[in-house]
Design a protein around this motif. Sequence first.
Motif, PDB file in Angstrom:
ATOM      1  N   LEU A  79       0.818  -1.239   0.098  1.00 12.50           N
ATOM      2  CA  LEU A  79      -0.265   0.126  -0.032  1.00 12.50           C
ATOM      3  C   LEU A  79       0.697   1.346   0.085  1.00 12.50           C
ATOM      4  CD1 LEU A  79      -2.701  -1.038   2.702  1.00 12.50           C
ATOM      5  CD2 LEU A  79      -2.954  -1.110   0.050  1.00 12.50           C
ATOM      6  N   ASP A  80       1.900   1.351  -0.652  1.00  9.41           N
ATOM      7  CA  ASP A  80       3.157   2.271  -0.563  1.00  9.41           C
ATOM      8  C   ASP A  80       2.443   3.795  -1.014  1.00  9.41           C
ATOM      9  OD1 ASP A  80       4.890   0.305   0.210  1.00  9.41           O
ATOM     10  OD2 ASP A  80       5.629  -0.006  -2.100  1.00  9.41           O
ATOM     11  N   GLU A  81       1.677   3.781  -1.885  1.00 12.25           N
ATOM     12  CA  GLU A  81       1.029   4.976  -2.374  1.00 12.25           C
ATOM     13  C   GLU A  81       0.146   5.649  -1.288  1.00 12.25           C
ATOM     14  OE1 GLU A  81      -1.472   1.994  -4.291  1.00 12.25           O
ATOM     15  OE2 GLU A  81       0.699   2.185  -4.211  1.00 12.25           O
ATOM     16  N   LYS A  82      -0.510   4.701  -0.367  1.00 12.01           N
ATOM     17  CA  LYS A  82      -1.649   5.045   0.331  1.00 12.01           C
ATOM     18  C   LYS A  82      -1.185   4.951   1.808  1.00 12.01           C
ATOM     19  CE  LYS A  82      -4.538   2.749  -2.884  1.00 12.01           C
ATOM     20  NZ  LYS A  82      -5.392   1.381  -2.969  1.00 12.01           N
ATOM     21  N   VAL A  83       0.091   4.885   2.092  1.00  6.62           N
ATOM     22  CA  VAL A  83       0.618   4.750   3.377  1.00  6.62           C
ATOM     23  C   VAL A  83       0.136   5.584   4.221  1.00  6.62           C
ATOM     24  CG1 VAL A  83       2.881   5.683   3.185  1.00  6.62           C
ATOM     25  CG2 VAL A  83       2.522   3.815   4.563  1.00  6.62           C
ATOM     26  N   ASN A  84       0.032   6.847   3.890  1.00  8.36           N
ATOM     27  CA  ASN A  84      -0.293   8.172   5.092  1.00  8.36           C
ATOM     28  C   ASN A  84      -1.614   7.957   5.244  1.00  8.36           C
ATOM     29  OD1 ASN A  84      -0.751   8.833   2.001  1.00  8.36           O
ATOM     30  ND2 ASN A  84      -0.242  10.805   2.271  1.00  8.36           N
ATOM     31  N   GLN A  85      -2.531   7.591   4.461  1.00  8.87           N
ATOM     32  CA  GLN A  85      -3.925   7.156   4.754  1.00  8.87           C
ATOM     33  C   GLN A  85      -4.165   5.913   5.536  1.00  8.87           C
ATOM     34  OE1 GLN A  85      -5.944   7.685   1.105  1.00  8.87           O
ATOM     35  NE2 GLN A  85      -5.521   9.951   0.916  1.00  8.87           N
ATOM     36  N   PHE A  86      -3.329   4.968   5.458  1.00  6.21           N
ATOM     37  CA  PHE A  86      -3.635   3.869   5.919  1.00  6.21           C
ATOM     38  C   PHE A  86      -3.926   3.641   7.459  1.00  6.21           C
ATOM     39  CE2 PHE A  86      -1.501   0.014   7.931  1.00  6.21           C
ATOM     40  CZ  PHE A  86      -2.162  -0.889   7.399  1.00  6.21           C
ATOM     41  N   ASP A  87      -3.219   4.308   8.360  1.00  4.83           N
ATOM     42  CA  ASP A  87      -3.534   4.468   9.855  1.00  4.83           C
ATOM     43  C   ASP A  87      -4.968   5.021   9.982  1.00  4.83           C
ATOM     44  OD1 ASP A  87      -1.376   3.099  10.880  1.00  4.83           O
ATOM     45  OD2 ASP A  87      -0.140   4.755  10.619  1.00  4.83           O
ATOM     46  N   GLU A  88      -5.295   5.825   9.280  1.00  2.39           N
ATOM     47  CA  GLU A  88      -6.590   6.587   9.764  1.00  2.39           C
ATOM     48  C   GLU A  88      -7.553   5.642   9.045  1.00  2.39           C
ATOM     49  OE1 GLU A  88      -6.897  10.417   7.576  1.00  2.39           O
ATOM     50  OE2 GLU A  88      -5.021  10.941   8.563  1.00  2.39           O
ATOM     51  N   PHE A  89      -7.511   5.002   8.198  1.00  2.00           N
ATOM     52  CA  PHE A  89      -8.499   3.980   7.356  1.00  2.00           C
ATOM     53  C   PHE A  89      -8.588   2.992   8.336  1.00  2.00           C
ATOM     54  CE2 PHE A  89      -9.176   0.185   5.388  1.00  2.00           C
ATOM     55  CZ  PHE A  89     -10.627   0.523   4.580  1.00  2.00           C
ATOM     56  N   LEU A  90      -7.466   2.388   9.069  1.00  2.00           N
ATOM     57  CA  LEU A  90      -7.692   1.067   9.746  1.00  2.00           C
ATOM     58  C   LEU A  90      -8.296   1.564  11.306  1.00  2.00           C
ATOM     59  CD1 LEU A  90      -4.438  -0.799   9.420  1.00  2.00           C
ATOM     60  CD2 LEU A  90      -6.811  -1.303   8.547  1.00  2.00           C
ATOM     61  N   ASP A  91      -8.195   2.912  11.654  1.00  2.00           N
ATOM     62  CA  ASP A  91      -8.573   3.408  12.917  1.00  2.00           C
ATOM     63  C   ASP A  91     -10.212   3.454  12.629  1.00  2.00           C
ATOM     64  OD1 ASP A  91      -6.241   3.834  14.399  1.00  2.00           O
ATOM     65  OD2 ASP A  91      -6.325   6.099  13.740  1.00  2.00           O
TER      66      ASP A  91
END
Length: 98
Positions: A79-91
């Motif tokens: 998910l390299d291109e989306k890594v900055n949104q990843f934690d918010e999404f998983l939250d």
Amino acid sequence: MNVVGVRCCRARIEHTFSAWQVYFDRQTGGMLGRFIGHRPSRVTNLFGALIGRAERELDIPREVITRSLRSSIRLDGRLDEKVNQFDEFLDLVSPPPR
């Protein structure tokens, strides 16, 4: 140490007196990353099922399995291109702590 296979994934579970660790294999992280990319609306159900089953059947605390899933996806989910949104999404999609 236990090695557990649950249908399409394998995990190594280590429990010491002070901490739990769950390690998923690379294919599991990759599969979860693809699932997030292609079916983001269903991730809540998938995470709830995985976390619930780990709690009920394996007595793994919710926080441990959630942290382990995040780590597996971060390392192997591509998910390299989306890594900055990843934690918010998983939250948003992870079940709340108890």
